[in-house]
Write a protein that holds these residues in place. Structure first.
Motif, PDB file in Angstrom:
ATOM      1  N   ARG A 202      27.149  46.327  77.647  1.00 32.38           N
ATOM      2  CA  ARG A 202      26.751  46.085  79.056  1.00 32.38           C
ATOM      3  C   ARG A 202      26.388  46.883  80.212  1.00 32.38           C
ATOM      4  O   ARG A 202      25.033  46.689  80.723  1.00 32.38           O
ATOM      5  CB  ARG A 202      27.676  45.266  80.036  1.00 32.38           C
ATOM      6  CG  ARG A 202      27.908  44.524  80.832  1.00 32.38           C
ATOM      7  CD  ARG A 202      28.982  43.666  82.131  1.00 32.38           C
ATOM      8  NE  ARG A 202      28.719  43.403  83.161  1.00 32.38           N
ATOM      9  CZ  ARG A 202      29.009  42.065  83.445  1.00 32.38           C
ATOM     10  NH1 ARG A 202      30.588  42.066  83.082  1.00 32.38           N
ATOM     11  NH2 ARG A 202      29.103  41.901  84.513  1.00 32.38           N
ATOM     12  N   GLY A 203      26.716  48.487  80.335  1.00 34.93           N
ATOM     13  CA  GLY A 203      25.625  49.135  81.388  1.00 34.93           C
ATOM     14  C   GLY A 203      24.332  49.200  80.654  1.00 34.93           C
ATOM     15  O   GLY A 203      23.327  50.038  81.200  1.00 34.93           O
ATOM     16  N   LEU A 204      24.285  49.189  79.502  1.00 38.46           N
ATOM     17  CA  LEU A 204      22.653  49.415  78.847  1.00 38.46           C
ATOM     18  C   LEU A 204      22.073  51.023  79.129  1.00 38.46           C
ATOM     19  O   LEU A 204      20.725  50.950  78.931  1.00 38.46           O
ATOM     20  CB  LEU A 204      21.707  48.431  80.137  1.00 38.46           C
ATOM     21  CG  LEU A 204      21.235  47.223  79.861  1.00 38.46           C
ATOM     22  CD1 LEU A 204      20.907  46.862  80.781  1.00 38.46           C
ATOM     23  CD2 LEU A 204      21.576  46.555  78.293  1.00 38.46           C
ATOM     24  N   ARG A 205      23.374  51.786  78.971  1.00 36.06           N
ATOM     25  CA  ARG A 205      22.564  53.448  79.093  1.00 36.06           C
ATOM     26  C   ARG A 205      22.794  54.292  77.300  1.00 36.06           C
ATOM     27  O   ARG A 205      22.171  55.578  77.145  1.00 36.06           O
ATOM     28  CB  ARG A 205      23.700  54.044  80.797  1.00 36.06           C
ATOM     29  CG  ARG A 205      23.409  52.979  81.973  1.00 36.06           C
ATOM     30  CD  ARG A 205      24.168  54.233  82.420  1.00 36.06           C
ATOM     31  NE  ARG A 205      25.415  54.202  83.063  1.00 36.06           N
ATOM     32  CZ  ARG A 205      26.471  53.890  82.698  1.00 36.06           C
ATOM     33  NH1 ARG A 205      26.110  52.354  83.392  1.00 36.06           N
ATOM     34  NH2 ARG A 205      27.611  53.268  82.917  1.00 36.06           N
ATOM     35  N   LYS A 206      23.854  53.684  77.241  1.00 31.74           N
ATOM     36  CA  LYS A 206      24.752  54.431  76.240  1.00 31.74           C
ATOM     37  C   LYS A 206      23.465  53.843  74.365  1.00 31.74           C
ATOM     38  O   LYS A 206      23.876  52.610  74.529  1.00 31.74           O
ATOM     39  CB  LYS A 206      25.679  54.558  75.747  1.00 31.74           C
ATOM     40  CG  LYS A 206      26.617  55.125  77.109  1.00 31.74           C
ATOM     41  CD  LYS A 206      27.956  55.811  76.620  1.00 31.74           C
ATOM     42  CE  LYS A 206      28.167  56.354  77.755  1.00 31.74           C
ATOM     43  NZ  LYS A 206      30.465  56.034  78.043  1.00 31.74           N
ATOM     44  N   PRO A 207      23.168  55.401  73.916  1.00 30.44           N
ATOM     45  CA  PRO A 207      22.626  54.795  73.189  1.00 30.44           C
ATOM     46  C   PRO A 207      23.715  53.410  72.163  1.00 30.44           C
ATOM     47  O   PRO A 207      24.793  54.294  71.656  1.00 30.44           O
ATOM     48  CB  PRO A 207      22.367  56.318  71.863  1.00 30.44           C
ATOM     49  CG  PRO A 207      22.381  56.489  73.267  1.00 30.44           C
ATOM     50  CD  PRO A 207      23.474  56.758  74.115  1.00 30.44           C
ATOM     51  N   GLY A 208      22.629  52.795  71.063  1.00 32.09           N
ATOM     52  CA  GLY A 208      23.731  51.280  70.163  1.00 32.09           C
ATOM     53  C   GLY A 208      23.553  52.101  68.751  1.00 32.09           C
ATOM     54  O   GLY A 208      22.632  51.990  68.528  1.00 32.09           O
ATOM     55  N   VAL A 209      24.486  51.931  67.812  1.00 27.90           N
ATOM     56  CA  VAL A 209      24.148  52.510  67.005  1.00 27.90           C
ATOM     57  C   VAL A 209      24.602  51.382  66.195  1.00 27.90           C
ATOM     58  O   VAL A 209      25.886  51.421  65.960  1.00 27.90           O
ATOM     59  CB  VAL A 209      24.964  53.935  66.639  1.00 27.90           C
ATOM     60  CG1 VAL A 209      25.113  53.514  64.990  1.00 27.90           C
ATOM     61  CG2 VAL A 209      24.945  55.645  66.949  1.00 27.90           C
ATOM     62  N   ALA A 210      23.672  50.965  64.904  1.00 34.80           N
ATOM     63  CA  ALA A 210      24.134  49.783  64.042  1.00 34.80           C
ATOM     64  C   ALA A 210      25.078  50.551  62.477  1.00 34.80           C
ATOM     65  O   ALA A 210      24.393  51.769  62.219  1.00 34.80           O
ATOM     66  CB  ALA A 210      22.841  48.786  64.094  1.00 34.80           C
ATOM     67  N   ILE A 211      26.017  50.305  62.074  1.00 36.36           N
ATOM     68  CA  ILE A 211      26.683  50.569  60.724  1.00 36.36           C
ATOM     69  C   ILE A 211      26.206  48.750  59.895  1.00 36.36           C
ATOM     70  O   ILE A 211      26.753  47.842  60.402  1.00 36.36           O
ATOM     71  CB  ILE A 211      28.360  50.707  61.025  1.00 36.36           C
ATOM     72  CG1 ILE A 211      28.827  51.882  61.794  1.00 36.36           C
ATOM     73  CG2 ILE A 211      28.490  50.788  60.034  1.00 36.36           C
ATOM     74  CD1 ILE A 211      29.751  51.519  62.133  1.00 36.36           C
ATOM     75  N   VAL A 212      25.097  50.036  58.903  1.00 36.99           N
ATOM     76  CA  VAL A 212      25.193  48.893  57.782  1.00 36.99           C
ATOM     77  C   VAL A 212      25.819  49.570  56.201  1.00 36.99           C
ATOM     78  O   VAL A 212      25.700  50.704  56.135  1.00 36.99           O
ATOM     79  CB  VAL A 212      23.529  48.752  57.428  1.00 36.99           C
ATOM     80  CG1 VAL A 212      23.341  47.701  56.623  1.00 36.99           C
ATOM     81  CG2 VAL A 212      22.927  48.154  58.769  1.00 36.99           C
ATOM     82  N   SER A 213      26.804  48.645  56.378  1.00 34.31           N
ATOM     83  CA  SER A 213      27.694  49.064  54.824  1.00 34.31           C
ATOM     84  C   SER A 213      27.476  48.035  53.116  1.00 34.31           C
ATOM     85  O   SER A 213      27.707  46.819  53.823  1.00 34.31           O
ATOM     86  CB  SER A 213      29.132  49.115  54.926  1.00 34.31           C
ATOM     87  OG  SER A 213      29.700  49.807  54.369  1.00 34.31           O
ATOM     88  N   ALA A 214      27.513  49.042  52.590  1.00 33.16           N
ATOM     89  CA  ALA A 214      27.636  48.223  51.304  1.00 33.16           C
ATOM     90  C   ALA A 214      28.916  48.370  50.759  1.00 33.16           C
ATOM     91  O   ALA A 214      29.079  47.505  49.074  1.00 33.16           O
ATOM     92  CB  ALA A 214      26.884  48.490  50.135  1.00 33.16           C
TER      93      ALA A 214
END
Length: 629
Positions: A70-82
């Motif tokens: 919500r704060g828009l400050r911290k990096p977002g990391v996507a986990i894409v898994s098989a």
């Protein structure tokens, strides 16, 4: 790490091949990079979202993760898994997301499980209808990765996958979001089981009727016996080695066993590292990691270890996703000068664990760098310079560090330096002639078996071949032709199940070869096999007109693929068989993949649906349909 190391000059052939790839790709690479740069943003991508959109993106989050998004400050990391627990290679991935989320949080980011991708096993589907979906699953995985990342909530991605089509699919999908940093996170191989040569021996005995099904099952289950990747050097382990040398793994990550403290530490470090790479001075988008030099580095590593022929498809498709035009001639020309440094099954008796213990990727990178056969000045997820991949991970208590290792093999029966190779070339050849072009891997083929001139015996299914073998009809010198196995015909299945019977014929003293527009897999072995013939039979290629008894020459030494039939006679022959019609290609989910079958391109262009087929391909198929009435 030494700060005084001076890199040698790049080998002239490596430099020449790289330069022509760059020149050939000028327009497509520029267009790709322009598209990628336009998608990049200074802050988190989600900062530009409307409140309703953003609220959906953190509705299920709690605590500090909710506040961070919500704060828009911290990096977002996507986990894409098989992850799935059917397949041994991907079962260890189950625990990874929780480790990643904790580590990303500690590093100042927030990780979310963005999506799962399918993972099918060629070992399970080998010789069955499901194998006809195997290659197309790469495109499905790429699209699923695209769906996962399309929410635009993320500043980086961790791609969890191991096996044949999974890693290429994850990469192709991630490259569509080339402005995002991405790290591939492997799971590691299972421990060594039944030696591969013994497994192959039991398979041949079973093919001859000299071993029971119970004997065979005992051997197979002693070989494939626990969680982790299969230990032979097929496509799965080729994937790991190639992407590490391309700078997409953390150094030393490829062949650490699952269920160990080191595997957990490397997975957690990948989460911390992707947070670091997501912005600021260390920002490293995947589009900058996968450039022409990195593609050549991956190809050199593949050749130097006798890796999977499937990468003549996958590397071409991965490169194309980054705007880079790679051809089979690039493979062939590099193979002529890159020495074979590894002796791992099916090229030798060792398995991937023995390779790792002998020095593994670190030794391989070191000796190739010192010989000028790899580009040192590349960007990687570990930092600028391939020298990072001369280092091995070590645990000091619970702290993960890396140390440089000597360029010294610990077992010359398994792994050797450039100046003392097992062979002077990489063992991958392109053969061509009046039957088209094909790929052949000869690193496991004895020199006396590399030239075969014999009458053809033509089949259109694996079962037809098996029936003829059991009936004793092939007990002679023969070039076995199995056609209508290309991407447009039936999805280009692997035909590895033919190997035991063909091996039996060779052991009886016959000159034997396989010729097919299908695939033969990363486990291609002692049988000389000209595979992925293009143009394929389903598009009216010359292979469609070969008849029983035609004299065929397969010469892997000179690169000749020839049929001793007059060109006019061959062209005038009627087409007597063909691929299954749309209404026949059904069952085991095949009808769901009809659109991919219609859109797929030729083998030498990666057998990819992305970019589609040219009008010439569509015209060829239409003409063929008309001829067959």
């Amino acid at each position: 790490m030494s700060a005084t190391r001076t890199d040698p000059e790049i080998h002239p052939t490596v430099a020449e091949v790289t330069a022509r790839i760059v020149a050939r790709s000028t327009h497509s690479r520029r267009e790709y990079l322009e598209r990628v740069r336009s998608a990049a943003a200074e802050g988190p991508a989600r900062a530009g979202m409307a409140c309703s959109n953003l609220a959906h993106g953190f509705a299920a989050c709690e605590g500090s993760d909710r506040l961070a998004i919500r704060g828009l400050r911290k990096p977002g990391v996507a986990i894409v898994s098989a992850y799935n627990d059917l397949l041994s290679a991907h079962q260890p991935l189950k625990e990874f997301p929780d480790w990643i989320k904790d580590a990303a949080r500690e590093a100042g980011g927030v990780a979310q499980f963005a999506g799962g991708v399918p993972a099918m096993c060629d070992g399970i589907t080998q010789g069955r209808a499901g194998m006809e979906l195997s290659l197309f699953s790469r495109e499905v995985i790429a699209m699923a990765t695209g769906v996962a990342l399309s929410h635009e909530m993320f500043d980086g991605a961790l791609l969890l996958g191991v096996c044949d089509k999974i890693v290429p699919g994850l990469l192709i999908g991630a490259l569509a979001f080339g402005h995002l940093p991405a790290i591939l996170v492997p799971a590691g191989p299972m421990s060594s089981g039944l030696p591969n040569k013994e497994k192959a021996r039991i398979r041949q005995l079973f093919a001859e009727g000299k071993a029971t099904r119970e004997d065979l099952l005992d051997a197979e289950s002693a070989s494939y016996h626990s969680a982790g990747t299969c230990t032979f050097y097929g496509t799965a382990n080729s994937n790991q080695l190639v992407v590490e040398v391309m700078g997409l793994h953390l150094p030393g990550a490829s062949f650490v066993h699952p269920g160990t403290p080191m595997r957990k530490a490397l997975t957690e470090e990948a989460a911390r590292r992707i947070v670091e790479l997501s912005r600021g001075e260390r920002y490293t988008p995947i589009a900058d990691v996968i450039d022409e030099r990195a593609v050549v580095n991956g190809l050199v590593a593949l050749l130097a270890t006798g890796g999977s022929t499937n990468h003549t498809l996958h590397l071409v498709a991965i490169a194309a996703a980054a705007g880079i035009q790679l051809t089979w001639d690039d493979f062939s020309d590099l193979s002529a000068v890159i020495p074979l440094l590894a002796n791992v099954y099916p090229n030798g008796s060792a398995d991937i664990n023995h390779f790792h213990a002998a020095g593994g990727v670190q030794f391989l990178v070191g000796t190739l760098l010192d010989a000028g056969m790899l580009h040192p000045d590349v960007r990687t997820v570990a930092g600028t310079g391939l020298h990072h991949y001369r280092t091995e991970p070590v645990l000091d208590g619970d702290k993960l560090t890396w140390r440089e290792v000597e360029t010294r093999t610990l077992d010359e029966d398994v792994l050797r330096p450039v100046d003392k190779p097992f062979a002077q070339d990489g063992g991958l050849r392109v053969v061509s002639g009046n039957l088209g072009r094909a790929v052949i891997k000869i690193s496991a083929v004895a020199p006396e078996n590399r030239v075969v001139r014999a009458p053809a015996r033509v089949f259109t299914t694996q079962q037809q071949f098996t029936d003829a073998f059991r009936a004793g009809e092939l007990d002679r010198d023969v070039v076995v032709v199995i056609r209508n196995q290309g991407p447009q015909a039936n999805g280009m299945p692997e035909l590895h199940g033919l190997t035991p019977a063909l091996g039996v014929l060779m052991d009886r003293g016959h000159h034997v070869a396989l010729l097919t527009d299908g695939r033969m897999s990363g486990a291609s072995g002692k049988v000389p096999s000209a595979i992925q013939v293009t143009p394929e039979a389903a598009l009216g290629g010359p292979l469609a007109r070969v008849a029983d008894g035609d004299l065929i020459t397969l010469d892997a030494e000179t690169g000749l693929l020839d049929i001793a039939v007059d060109a006019a006679e061959l062209a005038g022959r009627p087409l007597v068989d063909g691929p299954p019609d749309e209404g026949e290609w059904t069952g085991t989910g095949r009808e769901l993949f009809g659109a991919l079958r219609r859109a797929v391109g030729p083998a030498d262009q990666g057998a990819s649906v992305f970019g589609g087929m040219t009008s010439a391909h569509f015209g060829a198929r239409a003409d063929l349909t008309e001829v067959r009435g």
